[in-house]
Motif scaffolding. Sequence first.
Motif, PDB file in Angstrom:
ATOM      1  N   UNK A   1     -28.668  -5.337 -20.656  1.00 39.65           N
ATOM      2  CA  UNK A   1     -29.141  -4.247 -21.526  1.00 39.65           C
ATOM      3  C   UNK A   1     -28.435  -4.176 -22.874  1.00 39.65           C
TER       4      UNK A   1
ATOM      5  N   UNK B   1     -29.457  -5.337 -25.443  1.00 40.49           N
ATOM      6  CA  UNK B   1     -30.482  -5.108 -26.470  1.00 40.49           C
ATOM      7  C   UNK B   1     -30.591  -3.605 -26.763  1.00 40.49           C
TER       8      UNK B   1
ATOM      9  N   UNK C   1     -32.573 -14.054 -23.124  1.00 41.71           N
ATOM     10  CA  UNK C   1     -31.484 -13.802 -24.058  1.00 41.71           C
ATOM     11  C   UNK C   1     -30.262 -14.659 -23.706  1.00 41.71           C
TER      12      UNK C   1
ATOM     13  N   UNK D   1     -38.137  -9.583 -15.357  1.00 35.80           N
ATOM     14  CA  UNK D   1     -36.722  -9.537 -15.695  1.00 35.80           C
ATOM     15  C   UNK D   1     -36.095  -8.257 -15.149  1.00 35.80           C
ATOM     16  N   UNK D   2     -34.812  -8.337 -14.868  1.00 38.78           N
ATOM     17  CA  UNK D   2     -34.045  -7.188 -14.386  1.00 38.78           C
ATOM     18  C   UNK D   2     -34.138  -6.064 -15.427  1.00 38.78           C
ATOM     19  N   UNK D   3     -34.010  -6.424 -16.681  1.00 37.95           N
ATOM     20  CA  UNK D   3     -33.984  -5.400 -17.725  1.00 37.95           C
ATOM     21  C   UNK D   3     -35.311  -4.657 -17.846  1.00 37.95           C
ATOM     22  N   UNK D   4     -36.425  -5.385 -17.738  1.00 43.09           N
ATOM     23  CA  UNK D   4     -37.726  -4.715 -17.813  1.00 43.09           C
ATOM     24  C   UNK D   4     -37.948  -3.869 -16.558  1.00 43.09           C
TER      25      UNK D   4
ATOM     26  N   UNK E   1     -39.216  -0.456 -27.652  1.00 39.94           N
ATOM     27  CA  UNK E   1     -39.559  -0.269 -26.241  1.00 39.94           C
ATOM     28  C   UNK E   1     -39.914   1.171 -25.919  1.00 39.94           C
TER      29      UNK E   1
ATOM     30  N   UNK F   1     -35.668  -2.345 -14.821  1.00 43.48           N
ATOM     31  CA  UNK F   1     -34.868  -1.118 -14.964  1.00 43.48           C
ATOM     32  C   UNK F   1     -35.509  -0.138 -15.953  1.00 43.48           C
ATOM     33  N   UNK F   2     -36.195  -0.688 -16.987  1.00 44.48           N
ATOM     34  CA  UNK F   2     -36.905   0.191 -17.933  1.00 44.48           C
ATOM     35  C   UNK F   2     -38.016   0.961 -17.248  1.00 44.48           C
TER      36      UNK F   2
ATOM     37  N   UNK G   1     -33.471  -8.246 -27.734  1.00 39.09           N
ATOM     38  CA  UNK G   1     -34.707  -7.871 -27.056  1.00 39.09           C
ATOM     39  C   UNK G   1     -34.520  -7.899 -25.550  1.00 39.09           C
ATOM     40  N   UNK G   2     -35.338  -7.106 -24.853  1.00 46.70           N
ATOM     41  CA  UNK G   2     -35.254  -7.038 -23.399  1.00 46.70           C
ATOM     42  C   UNK G   2     -35.610  -8.387 -22.779  1.00 46.70           C
ATOM     43  N   UNK G   3     -34.996  -8.703 -21.651  1.00 49.01           N
ATOM     44  CA  UNK G   3     -35.252  -9.961 -20.954  1.00 49.01           C
ATOM     45  C   UNK G   3     -33.955 -10.743 -20.866  1.00 49.01           C
ATOM     46  N   UNK G   4     -33.154 -10.492 -19.793  1.00 49.67           N
ATOM     47  CA  UNK G   4     -31.801 -11.049 -19.742  1.00 49.67           C
ATOM     48  C   UNK G   4     -31.790 -12.574 -19.643  1.00 49.67           C
TER      49      UNK G   4
END
Lengths: 673, 561
Positions: free
Chosen positions: A158, A160, A197, B419-422, A493, B424-425, A191-194
């Motif tokens: 996170x 981003x 990134x 993705x983990x981040x999406x 987002x 969690x969003x 940007x989101x998407x670990x």
Amino acid sequence: MSASAGVDVGGTFTDITIADPETGRVTVAKVPSTANQADGLVHGLHEAGVSFEELATLVHGTTVATNAILERRGASVALVTTAGFRDVLELRRRDRPHTYGLTSNYTPLTPRAHCFEITERITSTGAVSTSMTETDIARLADELAAGEFDAVAVCLLNAYANPEHERLLGDALRDRLPGTPVSLSHELAAEAGEFERASTVTVNAYVQPKMRDYLGSVRDQLRSAGFGHEMQVMQSSGGLMPVSRAIAEPARTALSGPAAGTVAAAAIAREAGFPDVISADMGGTSFDVALIPGGTPAVSTLTQLDFGIPLKLPMVDIHTIGAGGGSIASVDRGGVLQVGPRSAGAIPGPACYGKGGTEPTVTDANVVLGRLPSGGALGTGGGLSLDYSAAEHAVRVHVADPLGLSTEHAALSIVAVANARMAGAIRTVSVDAGADPRKFALVGFGGAGPLHAVELAREIGCAQVVLPPRPGLACALGCLVADARVDFTHSVEDVVEHLDAATVEKVLAGHAQRGTEQLRTEGLSDDVVVTHWAEMSYQKQLHTVSVELGDTASGWDVDRLTSVFIDAYRAQYGGMLRSAAARLVNLRTTVIGRRPVPPLAITDESERPEQYRRVVFATGAVDTPVVGRSSLHAGETVNGPLVVEQSDTTILVPPGTRVLAHESGSLVVEVQA
Amino acid sequence: MNAGTEATVDPTTLAVVKGRLEQLVDEMDTVFERMAFSPVISDALDRANGLYRPGTGSMIVQGERGLPIFVGVMQFAVRAVADRIEEPRAGDVYLLNDPYLGGTHIMDVKMVRPFFYNGRLLCYLANTGHWPDIGGRVPGGFAAEASDVYQEGLRLPPVKIVDNDEVCGDIVEILKFNSRIPEDIEGDVDAQVSALVAGERRLVELIDEYGVDVIERCWSELEARAACEMRSYLAELPDGDYEFTEEMDNDGLVDEPLSIRVRASVRGDELTIDFAGSSPPCLGPMNSVEAATVSSAVVAIKHIFPDIALNSGMFEPLEVRTPTDTFLNAAVPRPVSGCAAETSQRIITAVMGALAQAAPDRVPAGSCATINNLSMGGIDDSGNPYVMYVFLGGGYGGHREGDGLSNGCSLMSSARTQSIEVTEQRYPVRFDRYALRDGSAGAGRYRGGFGVDYEFTFTGGTARASLLGDQSRTAPRGIAGGHAGSTASPYFVLDGEEVVLPMRSKGENVELRSGDRVRLRTPGGGGWGEPSERPPDDVAADVHGGYLTDEEADRDYRTRR
């Protein structure tokens, strides 16, 4: 005084273009690349007769980063992630390289043992839920120091949404590991998407030591030769950046050379009067196609460099398929002809090269058809002589006999199937952008492009084909004409209703200001063009549409954003959705520092007496005139069939088409004459 | 070669049309995934598109990036529609999801559009997408304790969803009223219809260019060629009967293993796969339907011979026998939600296990063949309804050319993880780990790939979680002396207590409270060949790379570095 140079260093050749606006002359040189590419580069410039003191600009296109990644010859990298997530590269997005077949594997750029974790946590809204401790940071720094890594990459979950922890850790590590470059994920791609990134920041670290040494060496050699300015490097986005930025963010050069080719295609076509074009670069092993609407190559924000190695940076949207002169033709078990993606490469090469290749390639088919001269020399490098009987034998044994065709018919089939695959790639690129390829002109370049471009254009319905003056040197020419460029991305987002015009304006205006300042410090801010973009989707969608917002940062309220999104969405997809909330994923800004365009007319001086050769077309064999490029004079129109030969390529103008020598130096072929 | 076809097509046209058809269906796949609202479709790519013949529904072409399980299934779905509609008309689209007519589980919703050229019905364009929720007793539809199909969601025969290019609003309303996430339905319907329309436009262009005769001759010719290809591969296998049995954990209701028995008989260039002797139809949702069973067997073969063209010709030298007294060809109203992701994968590994005896060099060791389907739904802490839907990958088996892939996707799918981040969003969860599962890879000359270790905490609102997985009892097997990988091992942490479900890999409506956790550990792949034959350098590289501990190296490879 104000001469500029473009240098494209590939694996085999170093191409050089030098423009002198005062004399209006562009000179070119092609020299073999050297093991230490810096030596070949400087040597080539000497060879081309450059006066380093009088050179104002030097722009470099490079494949050093690309090759380091594809050949897995990069640095020893430590990746640091949030505790619990160090395997982010190993895990990818849970996929496999091919839909069918379970026997392929994956090797990440850095092994698991080189991936470290730190206890910390930021939530998806950017709140800090677990802070980092000084003790943990110190321990991590000690471990990294003990590992003697060449470079460090950091990607925290996170980041981003809140880059605070990455910054803190970055500062601490840079402090404690002097001399070791540290790359932070949010600095490259906030940007989101670990996974994407992490991959991007790892790529950056992976190529950094090599690029730092290489570019440093070029810079030093240029300096001692008398060059007094900062060298510029071509980014994958098609814009330039100074060498200092290239050393800090070398991942931005992953498609440096091919991007330069599209920039050249755009500039050359514009000069010839065609703003909307598709660039078609056909070389020995691959075919690269890019859409260039309105004179600017379309840019994509996510590119797969290899299986499991995505790069989330702005890169010219180049679609590559394995179709080139060296693509191998074969007949499968069902009796269907296949061309590529397997390639004979440079070694052993096509059968007609006589270097041990026995399988028929597209080049062999062209020799059989008389489109390439047998016994004649191909290209500037090494003056390879093409062996007709080897080509004929390969096509006959591997394609003609199994299919029950004559050898010439088989060769026509090989060319047609190769063209069909390339046409497919062009359709894919156009369809992805919601564009109709028939409204574009085709720019054919690369060593093999001009031989296929007109038939290709006919296949997809393009009305015109533009053939640059020196199709084999397009990438070096692109370096000469590219503008400086800075890209910014801000992750939003959120649904549009939660936003207001002031918030959007603050972000966009900030981008514009930072970009302009950066260009000013780099001395490239005379003519600055700012373009804003909103990446948007319906709230529940994952894929976004890029909506161009122009150069105005203000006035983007909920209604206006929603309406430009819906227009762009409908234009691309159609669809019947009546009501659904729109989402703003990212705000992007591109800041361009325009450079004056030098003259592009590079003539090929090689004189050649007119000859006739039997050339086989789909409509039959014709005794076809073969001329040198310089015998076509500006303004002159000639009807096909015609073969035009020059030192870096061969151009095929089929029957029923007509070629015009444009005063810009390009040839323009009318496909339906 | 191809003596059976009447009029031949010239080889150039054939090759070019083949490429154009493939591109057409790829474009349909792209339009669908880009426009879809559900992440299962847009990100996980759980969808397929293709062209099918009138009458038989046989496959003309299907997208290479489409979900493999639908390779055979779509033929059944199209035939069901073709059989049931009175008068196919241009501009209409039919929708169906009945597993017994259309092929998999209720969540896979198919759409079929008749295609006319010069007034003649030439083919059907069809697609399928996994809708994340269409009712039923648990969010997401994977009801591990369902005892009949009516509990799994809204079951639809072929109904008209688009009439003369107008979406039928009343049907969409019925679908929305039956889903926990109605907004997704609207977006997914639009995406799915748009993909059919995009394909239709391209097909018109293609036929305009080549003429209807040439295109139809190409279809026949390509089918004949695919059959030839398949025969040529089968001919390389030694004649014989090869048997293999896979054991599944249980059916979700009764804790007894289910057997998939395969007898693969190679005779010349033909192959018969017989599932006789497999367990009888079961009470819980692990039943498979005929279409899914046949399709899975074909996918196994395509994994072994990946170059064969994707059209109905590949079925021609094959016979798949699915006796109705087995759980692999269940009838109404048996529950079937586990068929598409669990039973189908084990059918694939069973068929591969049998054929490994015929072609050990072509077939990898056993792979992870469960997706540990976790669906969780409720109201998040902002008051919005949600259905979160997670499925996982695992290790593939080692094979003659190298080690197995870690975290490969399901064998019947090509679906990626979000993705983990999406995640969690979008959902009320915070992840604690997503990692390779240590020690899960089976040892061998070529070792298996690693499974994964996935754990998250529920952060607030309401949540009911259901799990539908398998392979907690039988691990992916080793081949030629290679060791087995590890079994699946899922558990919940509720109120601080570790809870393993009574059926271990299956259970439904587990109520979570803020702070409760879910941890899923998936199987690693089996090894290929004796571990002692693994070169010491490779073992050392695994130790130095952090993939193998010193103890594991000593124990499994008896190698000291």
